[in-house]
Scaffold this motif. Structure first.
Motif, mmCIF file in Angstrom:
data_model
loop_
_atom_site.group_PDB
_atom_site.id
_atom_site.type_symbol
_atom_site.label_atom_id
_atom_site.label_comp_id
_atom_site.label_asym_id
_atom_site.label_seq_id
_atom_site.Cartn_x
_atom_site.Cartn_y
_atom_site.Cartn_z
ATOM 1 N N ILE A 127 21.366 65.199 70.464
ATOM 2 C CA ILE A 127 22.452 66.199 70.480
ATOM 3 C C ILE A 127 23.604 65.819 69.335
ATOM 4 O O ILE A 127 23.775 66.691 68.674
ATOM 5 C CB ILE A 127 23.037 66.623 71.723
ATOM 6 N N ALA A 128 24.035 64.659 69.535
ATOM 7 C CA ALA A 128 24.949 64.317 68.193
ATOM 8 C C ALA A 128 24.433 64.268 66.967
ATOM 9 O O ALA A 128 25.015 64.706 66.176
ATOM 10 C CB ALA A 128 25.384 62.893 68.714
ATOM 11 N N ARG A 129 22.999 63.862 66.968
ATOM 12 C CA ARG A 129 22.449 63.790 65.563
ATOM 13 C C ARG A 129 22.477 65.443 65.075
ATOM 14 O O ARG A 129 22.411 65.737 64.026
ATOM 15 C CB ARG A 129 20.889 63.600 65.844
ATOM 16 N N ALA A 130 21.912 66.565 66.028
ATOM 17 C CA ALA A 130 21.738 67.850 65.921
ATOM 18 C C ALA A 130 23.214 68.312 65.293
ATOM 19 O O ALA A 130 23.097 69.068 64.417
ATOM 20 C CB ALA A 130 21.387 68.529 66.999
ATOM 21 N N ILE A 131 24.200 67.801 65.857
ATOM 22 C CA ILE A 131 25.564 68.391 65.495
ATOM 23 C C ILE A 131 26.014 67.900 64.347
ATOM 24 O O ILE A 131 26.411 68.445 63.387
ATOM 25 C CB ILE A 131 26.624 68.011 66.510
ATOM 26 N N THR A 132 25.953 66.454 64.144
ATOM 27 C CA THR A 132 26.489 65.779 62.783
ATOM 28 C C THR A 132 25.608 65.678 61.514
ATOM 29 O O THR A 132 25.893 65.558 60.469
ATOM 30 C CB THR A 132 27.101 64.519 63.317
ATOM 31 N N GLY A 133 24.215 65.808 61.972
ATOM 32 C CA GLY A 133 23.130 65.647 60.696
ATOM 33 C C GLY A 133 22.961 64.020 60.566
ATOM 34 O O GLY A 133 22.221 63.574 59.745
ATOM 35 N N THR A 134 23.577 63.162 61.326
ATOM 36 C CA THR A 134 23.560 61.737 60.947
ATOM 37 C C THR A 134 23.209 61.079 62.528
ATOM 38 O O THR A 134 23.614 61.592 63.655
ATOM 39 C CB THR A 134 24.740 61.011 60.555
ATOM 40 N N ARG A 135 22.979 59.740 62.480
ATOM 41 C CA ARG A 135 22.564 59.147 63.846
ATOM 42 C C ARG A 135 23.842 58.460 64.434
ATOM 43 O O ARG A 135 24.667 58.101 63.800
ATOM 44 C CB ARG A 135 21.694 57.773 63.392
ATOM 45 N N TRP A 136 23.818 58.889 65.639
ATOM 46 C CA TRP A 136 25.081 58.529 66.437
ATOM 47 C C TRP A 136 24.489 57.985 67.826
ATOM 48 O O TRP A 136 23.641 58.477 68.204
ATOM 49 C CB TRP A 136 25.840 59.632 66.717
ATOM 50 N N ASN A 137 25.374 57.140 68.307
ATOM 51 C CA ASN A 137 25.118 56.678 69.898
ATOM 52 C C ASN A 137 25.673 57.872 70.358
ATOM 53 O O ASN A 137 27.024 58.138 70.377
ATOM 54 C CB ASN A 137 25.713 55.453 70.101
ATOM 55 N N GLY A 138 25.000 58.445 71.154
ATOM 56 C CA GLY A 138 25.550 59.798 71.860
ATOM 57 C C GLY A 138 26.634 59.632 72.972
ATOM 58 O O GLY A 138 27.520 60.330 73.035
ATOM 59 N N TRP A 139 26.653 58.509 73.771
ATOM 60 C CA TRP A 139 27.626 58.072 74.555
ATOM 61 C C TRP A 139 28.850 57.641 73.903
ATOM 62 O O TRP A 139 29.708 58.229 74.411
ATOM 63 C CB TRP A 139 27.141 56.851 75.352
ATOM 64 N N ILE A 140 28.835 57.146 72.811
ATOM 65 C CA ILE A 140 30.194 56.955 72.019
ATOM 66 C C ILE A 140 30.672 58.402 71.442
ATOM 67 O O ILE A 140 31.960 58.626 71.455
ATOM 68 C CB ILE A 140 29.808 55.963 70.980
ATOM 69 N N PHE A 141 29.718 59.033 70.991
ATOM 70 C CA PHE A 141 30.132 60.497 70.490
ATOM 71 C C PHE A 141 30.850 61.415 71.143
ATOM 72 O O PHE A 141 31.633 61.825 70.771
ATOM 73 C CB PHE A 141 28.911 61.157 69.715
ATOM 74 N N PHE A 142 30.446 61.305 72.471
ATOM 75 C CA PHE A 142 31.214 62.129 73.621
ATOM 76 C C PHE A 142 31.992 61.563 74.351
ATOM 77 O O PHE A 142 32.631 61.868 75.390
ATOM 78 C CB PHE A 142 29.845 62.670 74.397
ATOM 79 N N GLY A 143 32.389 60.196 74.017
ATOM 80 C CA GLY A 143 33.572 59.467 74.392
ATOM 81 C C GLY A 143 33.267 58.850 75.935
ATOM 82 O O GLY A 143 34.110 58.821 76.655
ATOM 83 N N LEU A 144 32.155 58.668 76.205
ATOM 84 C CA LEU A 144 31.522 58.272 77.571
ATOM 85 C C LEU A 144 31.581 56.632 77.428
ATOM 86 O O LEU A 144 31.362 55.997 78.425
ATOM 87 C CB LEU A 144 30.226 58.646 77.992
ATOM 88 N N ARG A 145 31.775 56.215 76.453
ATOM 89 C CA ARG A 145 31.368 54.673 76.079
ATOM 90 C C ARG A 145 32.360 54.258 75.143
ATOM 91 O O ARG A 145 32.160 54.461 74.030
ATOM 92 C CB ARG A 145 30.099 54.134 75.996
ATOM 93 N N ASN A 146 33.272 53.273 75.322
ATOM 94 C CA ASN A 146 33.932 52.559 74.177
ATOM 95 C C ASN A 146 33.173 51.915 73.465
ATOM 96 O O ASN A 146 32.507 50.855 73.955
ATOM 97 C CB ASN A 146 35.190 51.827 74.885
ATOM 98 N N HIS A 147 33.107 51.956 72.122
ATOM 99 C CA HIS A 147 32.162 51.218 71.180
ATOM 100 C C HIS A 147 32.521 49.587 71.170
ATOM 101 O O HIS A 147 31.520 48.792 71.054
ATOM 102 C CB HIS A 147 32.230 51.724 69.855
ATOM 103 N N ARG A 148 33.677 49.304 71.893
ATOM 104 C CA ARG A 148 33.932 47.657 71.992
ATOM 105 C C ARG A 148 33.696 47.032 73.249
ATOM 106 O O ARG A 148 33.557 46.019 73.441
ATOM 107 C CB ARG A 148 35.359 47.692 71.691
ATOM 108 N N SER A 149 33.361 47.901 74.230
ATOM 109 C CA SER A 149 32.919 47.694 75.692
ATOM 110 C C SER A 149 31.409 46.990 75.745
ATOM 111 O O SER A 149 30.614 47.404 74.832
ATOM 112 C CB SER A 149 33.220 48.553 76.721
ATOM 113 N N ARG A 150 31.429 46.272 76.695
ATOM 114 C CA ARG A 150 29.853 45.736 77.292
ATOM 115 C C ARG A 150 29.324 46.928 77.803
ATOM 116 O O ARG A 150 29.868 47.621 78.379
ATOM 117 C CB ARG A 150 29.969 44.470 77.811
ATOM 118 N N SER A 151 27.958 46.780 77.799
ATOM 119 C CA SER A 151 27.146 47.472 78.429
ATOM 120 C C SER A 151 26.663 48.882 77.846
ATOM 121 O O SER A 151 26.627 49.271 76.645
ATOM 122 C CB SER A 151 27.597 48.028 79.807
#
Length: 151
Positions: A127-151
């Motif tokens: 979904i993030a790719r469809a919205i932005t046209g580029t590759r994203w980690n969807g969890w980070i894009f939607f704010g479900l995971r901090n990119h600095r956190s483990r897991s």
């Protein structure tokens, strides 16, 4: 309730009890290690457990009613009911909101994936790719995971 009922005092004390002491109470009352959830969760579960041990748990008819409701939701598949494949995944029905280039994007969590603009998707990254046209980690894009956190 007696004039000197210790339960309300124990429940009130949970708010000011240091977190390590809450975890120690958890070990004592549940005979297991505390889960890695936030303090508020520990307080609420400990409050319930204190009352449950003192006053008794759910009535058998309430347990049966909850079981019937669960069967309506999952067709009676007890394994499916007791296990969530991804504990970090939001529960079905959750709406995820993200503004992208001035447009609010809304994704709904479904039983087998996600829905965006009326179409099903297996992953948030798609979904993030469809919205932005580029590759994203969807969890980070939607704010479900901090990119600095483990897991």
């Amino acid at each position: 309730m007696t004039t000197h009922d210790p339960i309300p005092a124990r429940l009130a004390a949970l708010k000011t009890t240091p977190t390590p002491d809450l975890k120690a109470q958890w070990r004592e009352l549940f005979d297991s290690e505390p889960p890695p959830f936030n303090r508020r969760y520990l307080e609420s579960r400990l409050a319930y457990r204190i009352q449950e041990l003192s006053l008794g748990g759910l009535k058998p008819e309430t347990i049966r009613r909850l079981e019937r409701l669960g069967e309506e939701l999952d067709g009676g598949d007890r394994l499916r009911r007791s296990i969530r494949a991804d504990r970090n995944r939001p529960i079905t029905g959750t709406r995820l909101l993200r503004e992208w280039q001035g447009v609010e994007q809304v994704v709904t969590v479904t039983a087998d994936g996600f829905e965006w603009q009326g179409r099903p998707y297996k992953s948030l990254s798609a979904i993030a790719r469809a919205i932005t046209g580029t590759r994203w980690n969807g969890w980070i894009f939607f704010g479900l995971r901090n990119h600095r956190s483990r897991s």
